[in-house]
Design a protein around this motif. Sequence first.
Motif, PDB file in Angstrom:
ATOM      1  N   VAL A 165      37.392  33.947  31.794  1.00  0.00           N
ATOM      2  CA  VAL A 165      36.657  35.187  31.542  1.00  0.00           C
ATOM      3  C   VAL A 165      36.324  35.297  30.058  1.00  0.00           C
ATOM      4  O   VAL A 165      36.907  34.617  29.224  1.00  0.00           O
ATOM      5  N   VAL A 172      35.622  39.699  37.168  1.00  0.00           N
ATOM      6  CA  VAL A 172      36.889  39.832  37.872  1.00  0.00           C
ATOM      7  C   VAL A 172      37.372  41.256  37.593  1.00  0.00           C
ATOM      8  O   VAL A 172      37.329  41.723  36.455  1.00  0.00           O
ATOM      9  N   HIS A 173      37.795  41.949  38.639  1.00  0.00           N
ATOM     10  CA  HIS A 173      38.262  43.324  38.495  1.00  0.00           C
ATOM     11  C   HIS A 173      39.757  43.361  38.801  1.00  0.00           C
ATOM     12  O   HIS A 173      40.192  42.914  39.854  1.00  0.00           O
ATOM     13  N   GLU A 181      31.200  29.771  34.387  1.00  0.00           N
ATOM     14  CA  GLU A 181      31.876  30.077  35.645  1.00  0.00           C
ATOM     15  C   GLU A 181      30.918  30.736  36.636  1.00  0.00           C
ATOM     16  O   GLU A 181      31.029  30.535  37.835  1.00  0.00           O
ATOM     17  N   LYS A 182      29.985  31.535  36.130  1.00  0.00           N
ATOM     18  CA  LYS A 182      29.014  32.190  37.001  1.00  0.00           C
ATOM     19  C   LYS A 182      28.133  31.169  37.706  1.00  0.00           C
ATOM     20  O   LYS A 182      27.801  31.315  38.873  1.00  0.00           O
ATOM     21  N   THR A 223      37.778  45.467  33.770  1.00  0.00           N
ATOM     22  CA  THR A 223      36.638  44.656  34.192  1.00  0.00           C
ATOM     23  C   THR A 223      36.550  43.489  33.227  1.00  0.00           C
ATOM     24  O   THR A 223      36.353  43.679  32.024  1.00  0.00           O
ATOM     25  N   LEU A 277      44.541  34.471  35.880  1.00  0.00           N
ATOM     26  CA  LEU A 277      43.220  34.717  36.460  1.00  0.00           C
ATOM     27  C   LEU A 277      42.719  33.468  37.176  1.00  0.00           C
ATOM     28  O   LEU A 277      43.019  32.349  36.755  1.00  0.00           O
ATOM     29  N   LYS A 292      32.945  37.295  33.747  1.00  0.00           N
ATOM     30  CA  LYS A 292      33.103  35.842  33.866  1.00  0.00           C
ATOM     31  C   LYS A 292      32.346  35.147  32.744  1.00  0.00           C
ATOM     32  O   LYS A 292      31.330  35.652  32.256  1.00  0.00           O
ATOM     33  N   THR A 322      40.179  41.526  42.374  1.00  0.00           N
ATOM     34  CA  THR A 322      38.983  41.250  43.171  1.00  0.00           C
ATOM     35  C   THR A 322      37.952  40.575  42.277  1.00  0.00           C
ATOM     36  O   THR A 322      38.011  40.683  41.050  1.00  0.00           O
ATOM     37  N   GLN A 323      37.001  39.886  42.934  1.00  0.00           N
ATOM     38  CA  GLN A 323      35.943  39.180  42.203  1.00  0.00           C
ATOM     39  C   GLN A 323      34.582  39.601  42.705  1.00  0.00           C
ATOM     40  O   GLN A 323      34.385  39.817  43.897  1.00  0.00           O
ATOM     41  N   THR A 324      33.632  39.703  41.775  1.00  0.00           N
ATOM     42  CA  THR A 324      32.227  39.859  42.119  1.00  0.00           C
ATOM     43  C   THR A 324      31.502  38.665  41.513  1.00  0.00           C
ATOM     44  O   THR A 324      32.129  37.785  40.923  1.00  0.00           O
TER      45      THR A 324
END
Length: 143
Positions: free
Chosen positions: A105, A45-46, A129-130, A122, A101, A125, A39-41
């Motif tokens: 990261v 990336v988790h 990338e952010k 965890t 990925l 990024k 998953t991504q926030t």
Amino acid sequence: MTLIRYNPWKEINAIQRLFEDTRVPFERDFVKVPAAELTQTDDAVHLKLELPGMDAKDLDIQVTENAVSISGERKSETKTEEKGTTRTEFHYGKFQRVIPLPLLVQNTNVTAEYKDGILNLTLPKKEEEKNKVVKVNLEQPAA
């Protein structure tokens, strides 16, 4: 004379039924890598991996800027019985999984937690990338 269509799978299925009581279901025979959830926030990336029955000391986790590699070995317990048979559906042995990925990261700032057979990574990024914004140009059709 009647024509009968030959179906080789019919014979294989008959043989398979003979051995069904002595083997684990087919779907589980070749599962040798841990299941993963990615998953991504906005910031990270988790990655969650299912590793039941493993000790943290038996895991090797390596992270590059664009992939995570997990390898390990599930060791079997040695049991000897003088009478009877031991039957197991557990998988023992070495495994390795490389998960690419979706973006870069910071592999030097990865945090990991292993609890109840679940490994949580965890992966922060990279700054570029952010803040990455891509402008899309629409071309107008020639009139």
